[in-house]
Design a protein around this motif. Structure first.
Motif, PDB file in Angstrom:
ATOM      1  N   ALA A 242       0.855  -1.193   0.000  1.00  0.00           N
ATOM      2  CA  ALA A 242       0.000   0.000   0.000  1.00  0.00           C
ATOM      3  C   ALA A 242       0.887   1.236   0.000  1.00  0.00           C
ATOM      4  CB  ALA A 242      -0.898  -0.010   1.228  1.00  0.00           C
ATOM      5  N   LEU A 243       0.957   1.892  -1.137  1.00  0.00           N
ATOM      6  CA  LEU A 243       1.779   3.084  -1.273  1.00  0.00           C
ATOM      7  C   LEU A 243       0.870   4.293  -1.457  1.00  0.00           C
ATOM      8  CD1 LEU A 243       4.449   1.671  -3.726  1.00  0.00           C
ATOM      9  CD2 LEU A 243       4.708   2.037  -1.282  1.00  0.00           C
TER      10      LEU A 243
ATOM     11  N   VAL B 149       4.953  -5.039  -5.914  1.00  0.00           N
ATOM     12  CA  VAL B 149       6.245  -4.455  -6.270  1.00  0.00           C
ATOM     13  C   VAL B 149       7.212  -5.595  -6.533  1.00  0.00           C
ATOM     14  CG1 VAL B 149       8.198  -3.078  -5.432  1.00  0.00           C
ATOM     15  CG2 VAL B 149       5.871  -2.366  -4.889  1.00  0.00           C
ATOM     16  N   GLN B 150       7.955  -5.487  -7.623  1.00  0.00           N
ATOM     17  CA  GLN B 150       8.997  -6.463  -7.940  1.00  0.00           C
ATOM     18  C   GLN B 150      10.348  -5.757  -7.875  1.00  0.00           C
ATOM     19  OE1 GLN B 150       6.489  -5.957 -10.592  1.00  0.00           O
ATOM     20  NE2 GLN B 150       5.200  -7.240  -9.330  1.00  0.00           N
TER      21      GLN B 150
ATOM     22  N   MET C 175       6.400  -1.564 -10.292  1.00  0.00           N
ATOM     23  CA  MET C 175       5.120  -1.640  -9.596  1.00  0.00           C
ATOM     24  C   MET C 175       4.140  -2.203 -10.605  1.00  0.00           C
ATOM     25  SD  MET C 175       5.020   1.790  -7.399  1.00  0.00           S
ATOM     26  CE  MET C 175       6.520   2.373  -6.644  1.00  0.00           C
ATOM     27  N   GLY C 176       3.552  -3.339 -10.272  1.00  0.00           N
ATOM     28  CA  GLY C 176       2.804  -4.058 -11.299  1.00  0.00           C
ATOM     29  C   GLY C 176       3.814  -4.556 -12.302  1.00  0.00           C
ATOM     30  N   ASP C 177       3.665  -4.135 -13.545  1.00  0.00           N
ATOM     31  CA  ASP C 177       4.610  -4.554 -14.588  1.00  0.00           C
ATOM     32  C   ASP C 177       5.444  -3.412 -15.146  1.00  0.00           C
ATOM     33  OD1 ASP C 177       3.863  -7.244 -14.496  1.00  0.00           O
ATOM     34  OD2 ASP C 177       2.164  -6.892 -15.842  1.00  0.00           O
ATOM     35  N   THR C 178       5.365  -2.243 -14.508  1.00  0.00           N
ATOM     36  CA  THR C 178       6.049  -1.080 -15.072  1.00  0.00           C
ATOM     37  C   THR C 178       6.840  -0.324 -14.014  1.00  0.00           C
ATOM     38  OG1 THR C 178       4.130   0.337 -14.687  1.00  0.00           O
ATOM     39  CG2 THR C 178       4.240  -0.749 -16.818  1.00  0.00           C
ATOM     40  N   ALA C 179       7.730   0.512 -14.491  1.00  0.00           N
ATOM     41  CA  ALA C 179       8.468   1.418 -13.605  1.00  0.00           C
ATOM     42  C   ALA C 179       7.483   2.478 -13.105  1.00  0.00           C
ATOM     43  CB  ALA C 179       9.625   2.060 -14.349  1.00  0.00           C
ATOM     44  N   ASN C 180       7.870   3.226 -12.082  1.00  0.00           N
ATOM     45  CA  ASN C 180       6.967   4.200 -11.492  1.00  0.00           C
ATOM     46  C   ASN C 180       7.703   5.509 -11.229  1.00  0.00           C
ATOM     47  OD1 ASN C 180       5.685   5.490  -8.912  1.00  0.00           O
ATOM     48  ND2 ASN C 180       4.084   4.218  -9.845  1.00  0.00           N
ATOM     49  N   GLU C 181       6.973   6.613 -11.347  1.00  0.00           N
ATOM     50  CA  GLU C 181       7.563   7.936 -11.133  1.00  0.00           C
ATOM     51  C   GLU C 181       8.069   8.110  -9.704  1.00  0.00           C
ATOM     52  OE1 GLU C 181       4.662  10.855 -12.171  1.00  0.00           O
ATOM     53  OE2 GLU C 181       4.564  10.219 -14.256  1.00  0.00           O
ATOM     54  N   LEU C 182       7.369   7.525  -8.740  1.00  0.00           N
ATOM     55  CA  LEU C 182       7.774   7.653  -7.340  1.00  0.00           C
ATOM     56  C   LEU C 182       9.181   7.097  -7.136  1.00  0.00           C
ATOM     57  CD1 LEU C 182       7.123   8.369  -4.391  1.00  0.00           C
ATOM     58  CD2 LEU C 182       6.031   6.126  -4.182  1.00  0.00           C
ATOM     59  N   VAL C 183       9.450   5.946  -7.732  1.00  0.00           N
ATOM     60  CA  VAL C 183      10.784   5.340  -7.630  1.00  0.00           C
ATOM     61  C   VAL C 183      11.809   6.247  -8.298  1.00  0.00           C
ATOM     62  CG1 VAL C 183      12.214   3.356  -8.250  1.00  0.00           C
ATOM     63  CG2 VAL C 183       9.842   3.004  -7.546  1.00  0.00           C
TER      64      VAL C 183
ATOM     65  N   PHE D  26      13.658   4.635  -2.068  1.00  0.00           N
ATOM     66  CA  PHE D  26      12.318   4.060  -2.160  1.00  0.00           C
ATOM     67  C   PHE D  26      12.212   2.813  -1.282  1.00  0.00           C
ATOM     68  CE2 PHE D  26       9.494   0.881  -4.007  1.00  0.00           C
ATOM     69  CZ  PHE D  26       8.284   1.560  -3.979  1.00  0.00           C
ATOM     70  N   ILE D  27      13.195   1.915  -1.396  1.00  0.00           N
ATOM     71  CA  ILE D  27      13.192   0.696  -0.568  1.00  0.00           C
ATOM     72  C   ILE D  27      13.245   1.070   0.903  1.00  0.00           C
ATOM     73  CG2 ILE D  27      14.545  -1.348   0.064  1.00  0.00           C
ATOM     74  CD1 ILE D  27      15.286  -1.552  -2.955  1.00  0.00           C
ATOM     75  N   GLN D  28      14.128   1.976   1.244  1.00  0.00           N
ATOM     76  CA  GLN D  28      14.311   2.402   2.635  1.00  0.00           C
ATOM     77  C   GLN D  28      13.028   3.022   3.209  1.00  0.00           C
ATOM     78  OE1 GLN D  28      16.925   1.906   4.580  1.00  0.00           O
ATOM     79  NE2 GLN D  28      16.574   3.337   6.236  1.00  0.00           N
ATOM     80  N   GLU D  29      12.355   3.858   2.425  1.00  0.00           N
ATOM     81  CA  GLU D  29      11.192   4.598   2.919  1.00  0.00           C
ATOM     82  C   GLU D  29       9.882   3.824   2.832  1.00  0.00           C
ATOM     83  OE1 GLU D  29      11.158   7.717   4.360  1.00  0.00           O
ATOM     84  OE2 GLU D  29      13.345   7.592   4.326  1.00  0.00           O
ATOM     85  N   PHE D  30       9.710   3.014   1.781  1.00  0.00           N
ATOM     86  CA  PHE D  30       8.408   2.409   1.542  1.00  0.00           C
ATOM     87  C   PHE D  30       8.370   0.885   1.651  1.00  0.00           C
ATOM     88  CE2 PHE D  30       8.105   6.496  -0.669  1.00  0.00           C
ATOM     89  CZ  PHE D  30       6.959   6.992  -0.062  1.00  0.00           C
ATOM     90  N   ILE D  31       9.502   0.237   1.625  1.00  0.00           N
ATOM     91  CA  ILE D  31       9.497  -1.227   1.691  1.00  0.00           C
ATOM     92  C   ILE D  31       9.949  -1.695   3.072  1.00  0.00           C
ATOM     93  CG2 ILE D  31      10.373  -3.370   0.679  1.00  0.00           C
ATOM     94  CD1 ILE D  31       8.476  -1.714  -1.176  1.00  0.00           C
ATOM     95  N   LEU D  32      11.231  -1.518   3.388  1.00  0.00           N
ATOM     96  CA  LEU D  32      11.732  -1.954   4.684  1.00  0.00           C
ATOM     97  C   LEU D  32      13.022  -1.206   5.010  1.00  0.00           C
ATOM     98  CD1 LEU D  32      11.381  -3.987   7.051  1.00  0.00           C
ATOM     99  CD2 LEU D  32      12.790  -5.578   5.748  1.00  0.00           C
ATOM    100  N   PRO D  33      12.997  -0.344   6.037  1.00  0.00           N
ATOM    101  CA  PRO D  33      14.226   0.357   6.424  1.00  0.00           C
ATOM    102  C   PRO D  33      15.303  -0.655   6.818  1.00  0.00           C
ATOM    103  CG  PRO D  33      12.322   1.279   7.551  1.00  0.00           C
ATOM    104  CD  PRO D  33      11.865   0.031   6.867  1.00  0.00           C
ATOM    105  N   LYS D  34      16.528  -0.375   6.399  1.00  0.00           N
ATOM    106  CA  LYS D  34      17.618  -1.326   6.685  1.00  0.00           C
ATOM    107  C   LYS D  34      17.854  -1.505   8.178  1.00  0.00           C
ATOM    108  CE  LYS D  34      21.282   2.016   5.781  1.00  0.00           C
ATOM    109  NZ  LYS D  34      20.776   3.076   4.960  1.00  0.00           N
TER     110      LYS D  34
END
Length: 176
Positions: free
Chosen positions: A104-105, A113-114, A132-140, A148-156
């Motif tokens: 959920a973004l 997300v892949q 995101m889905g099958d395409t790149a995204n502007e947010l990334v 993006f990974i740090q903020e929206f997926i999982l902080p290290k």
């Protein structure tokens, strides 16, 4: 959000393309990976950390930092991650992909997300792809992939609580 699938290709002991699928089961949201020593449990966990954090994996846990230092640095570590059988057959690339579902973004109409990280040992080049889905995204693109990974997926800083090796816990408990 949960890990739906992991794909390892020529990463350490995982020769060729290997898939691990973790279907969502309502009320059951923990997977335990077990097996005898030397069967790839720690390598599997390491692959997830590398896929998400790349060179920053040494900031996730001392375990990874020590492995990178023992390999003579990050490039040496990456060279050691290439599957030996694939290397002997002339292959030069390994990769790890993680498919996340239930994402959920804010402001994004997508629930998957892949993330795929690749390394080519001949070119000494690492790449990271986030879809995101099958395409790149502007947010990334706006934030940058690692942020993006740090903020929206999982902080290290919290990754070590999600990807941990129970053998280390047993060792610590035995020392106590």
């Amino acid at each position: 959000m949960y890990i739906e699938k992991v794909e390892l290709n020529n990463f350490r002991i995982y020769h060729g393309t290997n898939h691990a699928v973790f279907p969502a089961v309502p009320g059951k949201n923990v997977y335990i990976i077990s097996g005898d020593n030397g069967y790839g449990k720690t390598t599997f966990l390491t692959s997830l950390v590398w896929c998400l954090y790349g060179k920053q994996m040494q900031e996730v846990d001392k375990f990874y930092k020590d492995r990178i230092l023992a390999s003579g640095g990050y490039k040496g570590y990456l060279a050691s991650c290439m599957n030996k059988q694939a290397l002997s057959r002339g292959e030069a690339e390994f990769s790890v992909g993680v498919n996340l579902e239930g994402v959920a973004l804010p402001g994004v109409q997508c629930d998957s997300v892949q993330i795929t990280r690749r390394y080519n040992i001949n070119k000494e080049s690492e790449s990271l792809e986030i879809k995101m889905g099958d395409t790149a995204n502007e947010l990334v693109d706006e934030l940058g992939q690692q942020l993006f990974i740090q903020e929206f997926i999982l902080p290290k800083e919290t990754a070590k609580f999600f990807f941990f090796d129970a053998e280390r816990i047993v060792t610590i408990a035995e020392m106590q």
